[in-house]
Structure formats: C-alpha cells, structure tokens
Design an enzyme around this catalytic site. Structure first.
Site, PDB file in Angstrom:
ATOM      1  N   GLU A 256       9.615  -4.052  10.102  1.00 33.67           N
ATOM      2  CA  GLU A 256       9.997  -2.758   9.516  1.00 33.67           C
ATOM      3  C   GLU A 256      10.565  -1.823  10.578  1.00 33.67           C
ATOM      4  O   GLU A 256       9.930  -1.561  11.612  1.00 33.67           O
ATOM      5  CB  GLU A 256       8.771  -2.117   8.838  1.00 33.67           C
ATOM      6  CG  GLU A 256       9.082  -0.774   8.208  1.00 33.67           C
ATOM      7  CD  GLU A 256       8.062  -0.348   7.156  1.00 33.67           C
ATOM      8  OE1 GLU A 256       7.140  -1.121   6.827  1.00 33.67           O
ATOM      9  OE2 GLU A 256       8.214   0.789   6.658  1.00 33.67           O
TER      10      GLU A 256
ATOM     11  N   GLU B 258      -1.025  -5.687   8.511  1.00 29.00           N
ATOM     12  CA  GLU B 258      -0.245  -5.015   9.551  1.00 29.00           C
ATOM     13  C   GLU B 258      -0.830  -5.308  10.937  1.00 29.00           C
ATOM     14  O   GLU B 258      -2.049  -5.324  11.111  1.00 29.00           O
ATOM     15  CB  GLU B 258      -0.244  -3.500   9.325  1.00 29.00           C
ATOM     16  CG  GLU B 258       0.532  -3.079   8.088  1.00 29.00           C
ATOM     17  CD  GLU B 258       0.726  -1.566   7.969  1.00 29.00           C
ATOM     18  OE1 GLU B 258       0.433  -0.831   8.939  1.00 29.00           O
ATOM     19  OE2 GLU B 258       1.174  -1.127   6.885  1.00 29.00           O
TER      20      GLU B 258
ATOM     21  N   ASP C 267       0.839  -1.212   0.000  1.00 28.18           N
ATOM     22  CA  ASP C 267       0.000   0.000   0.000  1.00 28.18           C
ATOM     23  C   ASP C 267       0.869   1.257   0.000  1.00 28.18           C
ATOM     24  O   ASP C 267       0.363   2.377  -0.090  1.00 28.18           O
ATOM     25  CB  ASP C 267      -1.013  -0.007   1.149  1.00 28.18           C
ATOM     26  CG  ASP C 267      -0.370  -0.012   2.520  1.00 28.18           C
ATOM     27  OD1 ASP C 267       0.867  -0.138   2.613  1.00 28.18           O
ATOM     28  OD2 ASP C 267      -1.111   0.109   3.523  1.00 28.18           O
ATOM     29  N   SER C 268       2.203   1.072   0.040  1.00 28.78           N
ATOM     30  CA  SER C 268       3.131   2.189  -0.177  1.00 28.78           C
ATOM     31  C   SER C 268       2.904   2.804  -1.551  1.00 28.78           C
ATOM     32  O   SER C 268       3.417   3.889  -1.834  1.00 28.78           O
ATOM     33  CB  SER C 268       4.584   1.722  -0.035  1.00 28.78           C
ATOM     34  OG  SER C 268       4.850   0.612  -0.863  1.00 28.78           O
TER      35      SER C 268
ATOM     36  N   ASP D   1      -1.148  -6.192  -0.225  1.00 31.46           N
ATOM     37  CA  ASP D   1      -1.358  -5.574   1.078  1.00 31.46           C
ATOM     38  C   ASP D   1      -2.840  -5.392   1.392  1.00 31.46           C
ATOM     39  O   ASP D   1      -3.612  -4.940   0.544  1.00 31.46           O
ATOM     40  CB  ASP D   1      -0.721  -4.174   1.084  1.00 31.46           C
ATOM     41  CG  ASP D   1       0.369  -4.026   2.128  1.00 31.46           C
ATOM     42  OD1 ASP D   1       0.403  -4.841   3.079  1.00 31.46           O
ATOM     43  OD2 ASP D   1       1.195  -3.119   1.977  1.00 31.46           O
TER      44      ASP D   1
ATOM     45  N   LYS E   5      -0.866  -9.467   2.941  1.00 35.66           N
ATOM     46  CA  LYS E   5      -0.090  -8.982   4.092  1.00 35.66           C
ATOM     47  C   LYS E   5      -0.989  -8.109   4.954  1.00 35.66           C
ATOM     48  O   LYS E   5      -1.704  -7.257   4.431  1.00 35.66           O
ATOM     49  CB  LYS E   5       1.134  -8.179   3.648  1.00 35.66           C
ATOM     50  CG  LYS E   5       1.920  -7.587   4.828  1.00 35.66           C
ATOM     51  CD  LYS E   5       3.276  -7.071   4.440  1.00 35.66           C
ATOM     52  CE  LYS E   5       3.270  -5.725   3.760  1.00 35.66           C
ATOM     53  NZ  LYS E   5       2.648  -4.625   4.548  1.00 35.66           N
TER      54      LYS E   5
HETATM   55  O1  KIV Z   1       3.713  -1.149   1.462  1.00 35.17           O
HETATM   56  C1  KIV Z   1       4.846  -1.650   1.360  1.00 35.17           C
HETATM   57  O2  KIV Z   1       5.518  -1.547   0.315  1.00 35.17           O
HETATM   58  C2  KIV Z   1       5.369  -2.360   2.512  1.00 35.17           C
HETATM   59  C3  KIV Z   1       6.799  -2.764   2.519  1.00 35.17           C
HETATM   60  C4  KIV Z   1       7.704  -1.605   2.494  1.00 35.17           C
HETATM   61  C5  KIV Z   1       7.106  -3.718   3.599  1.00 35.17           C
HETATM   62  O3  KIV Z   1       4.651  -2.592   3.438  1.00 35.17           O
END
Ligand code: KIV
Length: 262
Positions: free
Chosen positions: A180, A113, A43-44, A82, A111
């Site tokens: 992280e 969090e 989600d980055s 994510d 993924k």
């Molecule tokens: O959103 C993302 O790219 C991430 C990674 C940097 C671990 O969570």
C-alpha cells in the site's frame, strides 16, 4: 477465483488479480456477479462504513460480523478477512482465536499488517492451515508511527527494508502480499523479489494485482480522493439523481402511482 491456490498460481500464469474491499452482503452480491477475482473484508470498514477517522475501532467481533455478511453474498468467491488493530500482537493464542472467529464466519484466509515482531504468529497461523496474506507499506494500523498517511519505502534504504520484510512474509508461508502506497519502482522491485503475488494499492502498475475499495472505485465516496483512486463509474451522481427524483416525486404526489399501490 475460489481458493488461495488459484491466487498463488496467477503470479506465473496471469492474468493480474483484481481484489475489492467490501463490507456488506449487498456489495458482495454485486461482486459475485462480476469478473472481480476476490473480496477483502478490510478493516477500512471502520472509515468507509462507520465514518471513523482511522481503522482502529474495528474489532474481531465487527470483522467477523461483516465477513459473515459478505460470505453469504459472495457466491463462493475467495474472501479474505482483515486482522483488526493489534490482533496479531497479543501472541499466538490470541491470534489463533481471531483467525478462528474469522474463518468460522466463512473467510477463506486472513490479512495481517506488518511482519517484524510477529513472524511467529504468521508462521503459526499458516502451519495451522489458515492462509495468510501480508500487508506492507502504508499499513493504516501504524499511521501514528508513520506520522500520518504518507508514502512508505522511498529511497534505496526504504526499498531494501521493504524487500527484507516482503521476504520475511514469504518465508512465514504467506500466500500473497498487499503493498500500500509505495513508489511504483519499489513495488516492482518487491514484486520481482518474492515468489508470491503482490497486490498493489497506490503502488503503481507492476504488482501482480490491484485492490481498491468498492465505494472508491464506483465513485460512491465523494469526500475521498487519493491519487491512486480511479472512478470506474460515477455512482455518486446516479445515487444523488435517484434520491432527488424520489423526493420530488413524493413532494408532487407522483409516487406511488396506481400500479404501485394495493
Ligand atoms: O482495509 C482495507 O480495505 C485494506 C485495503 C485497502 C488493502 O487494507
């Protein structure tokens, strides 16, 4: 790497796992042809692609759209998508809907969090056949609670807390754990405390693998310079030189040449 089974086996057998956050079909095609093991549709993307200050604006719909694009380019490599902001906090039915969207888009795993307060969600997804990787430490969806982008898990108490959470993630059946921005010694302790692979970002050398963002590792994100980012290529210089050469060639009338014309 094609599956979470291969991913899990690497903890014992090595080599260390390489993961890259990527968001587009174009990036995925480069990754498909590379020795990088697996791809995270993080989600980055809200920050890197959309220029937002945080990751909050990524929605299930946006994550599914980028996941579909990445999977089409990934050549069968393991793709993890994510869970966006609060998607694991609306209870099991909403989390199941989110996982369904991401897996329908082609992701092999998701993924999520954090763990405290949504252990049931992690367990339910895993029990439903959705592989889940956890994410602890400086989880960007909680930056307001952390008071900003700060290293997490410092000191004896911080380390003990992180180990407790990592074990809860393992108990929920997750196949791995992203750590992280935690001190290297703490990441090493967490890695030794769990039987699932840990993937570090800003977590030192002793995790079972490393993840970086595509644009960061290739030097394509000139405004961003965290301590953990290494530029494995000077992509920014190559891009700038190419753009300048194009503009100059157009201005001078050197482009297109006869052989580039119909
Ligand atoms: O959103 C993302 O790219 C991430 C990674 C940097 C671990 O969570």
């Amino acid at each position: 790497m094609k599956s979470v089974l291969e991913f899990k086996a690497r903890k014992a057998s090595g080599p260390k796992i390489s993961m890259v956050s990527a968001y587009t079909h174009w990036e995925a095609r480069f990754l498909a042809d590379s020795p990088v093991d697996c791809i995270l549709v993080g989600d980055s993307l809200a920050v890197v692609i959309d220029g937002e200050p945080q990751t909050f604006s990524a929605t299930v719909e946006i994550m599914a759209r980028h996941t579909r694009a990445v999977v089409r380019g990934a050549g069968g490599k393991l793709v993890i998508a994510d869970f966006p902001f609060l998607a694991a906090r609306k209870g099991v039915p909403a989390a199941v809907d989110c996982a369904a969207e991401l897996l329908r888009a082609g992701a092999h795993a998701v993924k999520v969090e954090g763990v405290d307060g949504h252990e049931d969600v992690l367990g339910h997804l895993v029990g439903s056949g959705v592989p889940v990787i956890g994410h602890l430490g400086l989880t960007p969806q909680s930056i307001h609670a952390f008071g900003g982008y700060k290293v997490q898990g410092r000191g004896g108490e911080g380390a003990a807390e992180l180990i407790r959470q990592a074990r809860a993630i393992e108990s929920a059946g997750c196949f791995g754990l992203v750590l992280e921005c935690v001190p290297a010694n703490v990441a090493a302790e967490v890695t030794a405390a769990v039987g699932i692979p840990t993937i570090g970002i800003g977590a030192g050398p002793d995790t079972d693998g490393q993840v970086l963002v595509f644009h960061d590792l290739l030097g394509l994100n000139p405004g961003f310079g965290a301590r953990f980012v290494r530029h494995f290529a000077d992509g920014g210089t190559v891009v700038n030189a190419g753009l300048a050469a194009f503009a100059h060639a157009v201005a001078k009338g050197d482009y297109p040449a006869k052989k580039e014309s119909y």
